[in-house]
Write a protein that holds these residues in place. Structure first.
Motif, short mmCIF file in Angstrom:
data_model
loop_
_atom_site.label_atom_id
_atom_site.label_comp_id
_atom_site.label_asym_id
_atom_site.label_seq_id
_atom_site.Cartn_x
_atom_site.Cartn_y
_atom_site.Cartn_z
N TRP A 1 0.81 -1.23 0.00
CA TRP A 1 0.00 0.00 0.00
C TRP A 1 0.84 1.28 0.00
O TRP A 1 0.32 2.37 0.23
N PRO B 88 2.51 3.90 -2.20
CA PRO B 88 2.58 4.32 -3.61
C PRO B 88 4.00 4.48 -4.13
O PRO B 88 4.25 4.33 -5.33
N LYS C 88 -5.36 -1.49 -5.73
CA LYS C 88 -5.98 -0.36 -6.42
C LYS C 88 -4.99 0.20 -7.44
O LYS C 88 -3.78 -0.04 -7.34
N TYR C 89 -5.54 0.97 -8.38
CA TYR C 89 -4.69 1.69 -9.32
C TYR C 89 -4.54 3.13 -8.84
O TYR C 89 -5.47 3.71 -8.26
N VAL C 90 -3.37 3.69 -9.09
CA VAL C 90 -3.12 5.09 -8.76
C VAL C 90 -2.48 5.78 -9.96
O VAL C 90 -1.84 5.14 -10.79
N LYS C 91 -2.68 7.09 -10.02
CA LYS C 91 -2.00 7.91 -11.02
C LYS C 91 -0.98 8.78 -10.29
O LYS C 91 -1.25 9.30 -9.20
N LYS C 92 0.19 8.91 -10.89
CA LYS C 92 1.21 9.80 -10.34
C LYS C 92 1.48 10.91 -11.33
O LYS C 92 1.66 10.67 -12.53
N VAL D 93 0.04 11.94 -5.92
CA VAL D 93 -0.64 10.68 -6.22
C VAL D 93 -2.15 10.88 -6.21
O VAL D 93 -2.70 11.56 -5.33
N ILE D 94 -2.82 10.29 -7.20
CA ILE D 94 -4.29 10.30 -7.27
C ILE D 94 -4.75 8.84 -7.17
O ILE D 94 -4.38 8.01 -8.01
N TRP D 95 -5.55 8.54 -6.15
CA TRP D 95 -6.07 7.19 -5.98
C TRP D 95 -7.41 7.07 -6.71
O TRP D 95 -8.22 8.00 -6.70
N GLU D 96 -7.66 5.91 -7.33
CA GLU D 96 -8.97 5.70 -7.91
C GLU D 96 -10.00 5.57 -6.79
O GLU D 96 -9.67 5.22 -5.65
N TRP E 9 -10.35 2.28 -14.98
CA TRP E 9 -10.15 3.27 -13.91
C TRP E 9 -11.50 3.80 -13.44
O TRP E 9 -12.40 4.03 -14.23
#
Length: 240
Positions: free
Chosen positions: A174, A176, A205-209, A215-218, A239
């Motif tokens: 967990w 990132p 989960k998927y995240v965007k960096k 970091v952006i969590w779905e 997503w």
């Protein structure tokens, strides 16, 4: 006075000599062609081997098989695959046309140690000519782990990348900062693969960096699945 005619000075065409020279030249060309392309020469086809495989630092993927072009089962002569689209490894090899081929993928580390995938030999027959692609996923290795692939359709802004993070150490626990980066080679589908323990419940989960590291969590609850006892596992998500 009228000038003397010079027509009598023109030599008559030496048709006999020219014809013989042409015949000799033609025979020479045919002979050279026969030397370059012997009768009964076998046809060939181009085979692209594509394997989705997770590797550790220093490991590379090779394909080895029953025909000489694939090393005749000798790992030292195996064909190296390119990791340019990691975790997909690719290589194109010219093989004899209309030939039954057996093959497997192997991993080699920086010390030269070899790990064979554990599935039965893969088999196919090459076409008489043209091209063909073999699209495979690394089969469970001797380590007893499962090759898990994560595929998520996600639109991103410039500078963003997509990662998968979860509760297992292999997925960063967990964190990132230790998440698995996915490849954008098939954008907007992002793909990645890694080895996970068998018969294990997984939450992820998927995240965007962003380029600045934020970091952006779905949204939504944790995604979950259980790895199989052997073989492979594949997640195909969108997503949210």
């Amino acid at each position: 006075m009228f000038p003397h005619s010079t027509e009598h000075a023109r030599p008559a065409p030496r048709t006999g000599h020219a014809r013989r020279a042409f015949v000799l030249l033609t025979a020479l060309v045919v002979a050279l062609a026969c030397m370059a392309l012997p009768a009964g020469a076998a046809s060939a086809s181009t085979v692209t081997f594509t394997a989705e495989a997770a590797t550790h630092v220093g490991q590379n993927i090779f394909v080895v098989g029953s025909v000489p072009q694939l090393g005749a089962w000798n790992p030292a002569e195996a064909v190296a695959l390119s990791p340019a689209d990691y975790p997909r490894w690719r290589a194109a090899v010219t093989l004899p046309g209309g030939t039954a081929v057996q093959y497997k993928y192997i991993k080699k580390d920086s010390t030269g140690a070899v790990s064979w995938e554990s599935s039965p030999n893969r088999t196919f027959t090459t076409p008489a000519a043209g091209t063909v692609t073999r699209s495979d996923v690394w089969a469970q290795g001797a380590s007893g782990q499962v090759a898990a692939s994560f595929n998520v359709e996600a639109a991103t802004a410039f500078g963003q990348s997509v990662f998968v993070v979860g509760d297992l150490p292999e997925l960063g626990g967990w964190d990132p900062a230790r998440a698995l980066r996915l490849s954008s080679g098939d954008y907007p589908v992002w793909r990645g693969a890694l080895l996970l323990p068998p018969d294990t419940a997984v939450a992820f989960k998927y995240v965007k960096k962003n380029s600045d590291g934020s970091v952006i969590w779905e949204s939504g609850p944790d995604r979950t699945f259980t790895t199989p006892p052997t073989g492979t596992a594949s997640r195909n998500d969108s997503w949210r």
